[in-house]
Scaffold this motif. Sequence first.
Motif, short mmCIF file in Angstrom:
data_model
loop_
_atom_site.label_atom_id
_atom_site.label_comp_id
_atom_site.label_asym_id
_atom_site.label_seq_id
_atom_site.Cartn_x
_atom_site.Cartn_y
_atom_site.Cartn_z
N GLN A 1 8.76 -21.83 -39.04
CA GLN A 1 8.87 -20.43 -39.46
C GLN A 1 10.27 -20.17 -40.02
O GLN A 1 10.43 -19.51 -41.03
CB GLN A 1 8.61 -19.49 -38.28
N ARG A 2 11.26 -20.73 -39.36
CA ARG A 2 12.64 -20.56 -39.83
C ARG A 2 12.77 -21.11 -41.26
O ARG A 2 13.34 -20.48 -42.13
CB ARG A 2 13.59 -21.27 -38.86
N LEU A 3 12.23 -22.28 -41.49
CA LEU A 3 12.38 -22.88 -42.81
C LEU A 3 11.67 -22.07 -43.88
O LEU A 3 12.18 -21.87 -44.98
CB LEU A 3 11.86 -24.32 -42.79
N LYS A 4 10.47 -21.61 -43.55
CA LYS A 4 9.73 -20.81 -44.54
C LYS A 4 10.47 -19.52 -44.84
O LYS A 4 10.58 -19.11 -46.00
CB LYS A 4 8.34 -20.48 -43.98
N ALA A 5 10.97 -18.87 -43.79
CA ALA A 5 11.68 -17.61 -43.99
C ALA A 5 12.91 -17.85 -44.87
O ALA A 5 13.17 -17.10 -45.82
CB ALA A 5 12.10 -17.03 -42.64
N GLU A 6 13.65 -18.92 -44.59
CA GLU A 6 14.85 -19.20 -45.38
C GLU A 6 14.51 -19.54 -46.83
O GLU A 6 15.21 -19.16 -47.75
CB GLU A 6 15.63 -20.36 -44.76
N THR B 1 22.46 -18.23 -42.46
CA THR B 1 22.62 -17.16 -43.44
C THR B 1 22.23 -15.85 -42.77
O THR B 1 22.92 -14.86 -42.89
CB THR B 1 21.70 -17.39 -44.65
N ALA B 2 21.10 -15.88 -42.12
CA ALA B 2 20.61 -14.66 -41.50
C ALA B 2 20.13 -14.99 -40.10
O ALA B 2 19.56 -16.05 -39.88
CB ALA B 2 19.46 -14.09 -42.33
N VAL B 3 20.37 -14.09 -39.19
CA VAL B 3 19.85 -14.28 -37.84
C VAL B 3 18.46 -13.69 -37.80
O VAL B 3 18.22 -12.59 -38.28
CB VAL B 3 20.74 -13.56 -36.82
N ILE B 4 17.50 -14.45 -37.31
CA ILE B 4 16.16 -13.92 -37.16
C ILE B 4 15.80 -14.03 -35.68
O ILE B 4 15.83 -15.12 -35.12
CB ILE B 4 15.14 -14.70 -38.00
N ALA B 5 15.51 -12.89 -35.10
CA ALA B 5 15.21 -12.87 -33.67
C ALA B 5 14.05 -13.82 -33.38
O ALA B 5 13.14 -13.97 -34.20
CB ALA B 5 14.85 -11.45 -33.24
#
Length: 710
Positions: free
Chosen positions: A211-216, A174-178
């Motif tokens: 971190q990716r999962l939490k952010a999403e 959905t979103a790219v997170i560096a």
Amino acid sequence: MNTTPPAKPPQTHAQRALAKLGLLRDIDFCLHLPLRYEDETHMTALRDARHGETVQIEAMVTSCEIQFKGKRQLVVIVVDGDGVEECTLRFFNFYPSHQRTMAVGEQLRIRGEIKKSLLGWSMLHPSFKPAGGELSQVLTAVYPTSAGLPQGYIRKAVWGGLLRAAQRGELAPTAVIAHLPSLADSLELLHHPTPDVSVTELEDKSHPAWQRLKAEELLAQQLSQLQARRERAKMQAHGLSQSDRGVVFELLKVLPFKLTTAQTRVQREIATDLALAKPMNRLLQGDVGSGKTVVAALAAAQCIEAGFQCALMVPTEILAQQHFAKLVGWLEPLLTARGLCVAWLSGTQKAKERREMLAKIESGEAALVVGTHAIIQSKVTFAKLALVVVDEQHRFGVAQRLALIQKTTPLSSDEDIAPTAQGQSNINPHLLMMSATPIPRTLAMSYYADLDVSTIDELPPGRTPIVTKIVAMTKRDEVVRRIVDQLKAGRQVYWVCPLIEESEAVDLVNATETHAALQAALTVALPSAKVELLHSKISTPEKKSIMQAFEKNEVQVLVSTTVIEVGVDVPNATLMVIEHAERFGLAQLHQLRGRVGRGLWPSACVLLYATNESGRLGDAAKARLKAMVDTTDGFEIARRDLDIRGPGEFLGARQSGAQMLRFADLSQPQDQDWLKWAQATAPVLLDTKLDMALRHVERWLPSGASFMGA
Ligand code: ADP
Ligand code: MG
């Protein structure tokens, strides 16, 4: 990218068990993440083992026998590799098959936590199988599961779901997170971590994949709330305009006190919202005793002034009556002059009175309706409801609040309101929720992004701070002496007995005994003192008359179960004794304490506690009592409560069935940063990539669920 196809209804027993865990769609399986990992990728030699470590060894059985050392047990001795190191395996539960598999001379692969003592290495109830076979290439995930769903089954189901979702492109970003791996890579890693991944980082969720999962997850939460907010912005409400010399003006004139700065500020915030033709959705939070009722009365006055009805819903009858008395005292003269009245509704009201009230509500003569959840019953029809006030809102479920909102009546057709697609008017009432249990900032930002918040952060002048003391139940006599002192000084006292939910009868016995004991003690020390008992089995009229007697100081000591919990206001009461304080929740203790310290005299709260059989107090109970002694600040109390109970309990989400965050933990600074990121990202995504945004929400929310908020 395809969207997830709708899940088929569960068929087999196992499928039903999976469904119970919320595992229906492939994406649900993907997001069912391991609890922990087992490292079966290598073997440890006993001489390299460390105390307390979970290890996998291969060793030969040198002895296997049943022993009776206090308890019947199977004791197996094994030696590994060079035969120098020995390890003792102990089983308290075992079957004949254990002895067969672990017969002397057998080679075993054994896995468990290893301990070192003076007697050498040992393991308690390790898992074991015949030695040999290939070593796993990845860490073995252990999944949360339920009875009847073996680990092996759920593991297969999860991996199958992951494979299908990946093949169908459902995990597209959905979103790219560096600096963070993609969702697909993150899931792959979390379900099948290679041995070089740090198990600690996986288990404390600090790994970038986590971190990716939490952010999403936070992004999904913020998207769903922002969407709700935008939907609501499209709805209409009655704009409640104010005149210079209307009901509000007159009410301010008759009030026996001047509003505090904070009250004035929140009143303006509310008044501004009410004047708009879109529904207000506002939480008014203010500590116990900060004076929320008068702010509600002013909002009601504005509503009435504009020619509409206001409903005020409260959680208990005693509170309803108190509010009623106060609001009537303030508002009724002003309403009578306009040919209007105040109505009240409760579950225990006489049929005739109730009919009269219902008629007045339906005709619109009752401009203000105060009541318990009797208000949301279907028989109640409002002529022109425009404002709903919910006091102690955390005591109501989301569903009850919604039911009340749906009572609003559309404007008459000549007022030209745009109908919705269903052909109905989309007019909603303004909603003001009040709470003395403030929501900590991070939670409010996250779960109530769809809500505006007004805060009363100051108490009316002249309040004296309350001193809180923790006293062991064994020192009750001292407490009785304190009571006598207060009574001699002309003050009054509350004594609260706990409610143990399983047994009202036992509670009653406790409360009755306390009442009798106090009565007896006081008869000697102060014969004129009157002690009364209040509990849930007492009829409403009788309750009312006891409360009135206490308000008039005809009764000096009120022994009660928690019926007095919320809202009762007797400024002459200066001592609050809470028996078995260790059984109460923190918010409840704070509420109860707030019943004193309302007048000019110094007040105290005594928390009587009892320890369990082993003379101990549980950690959570200890933390609650300590918080009470440390602070009287409702915000600080709420923060500690959050620490002790966690957000699910805190927000009452369990009753409401609302979706809580599964992975993000808002007490972690890093997760708070992700929340800020999600708040900044959500509006952009909704504006520029609506489809993707909606898919993202759907990915995280099982169909129909929503993240909190009414
Ligand atoms: P809560 O916020 O806990 O609902 P209440 O509305 O019951 O508090 O108010 C507590 C008490 O303070 C009441 O007796 C109320 O009349 C009184 N009060 C409210 N505002 C003021 C004020 N500005 N000055 C003095 N007393 C006030
Ligand atoms: Mg109140």
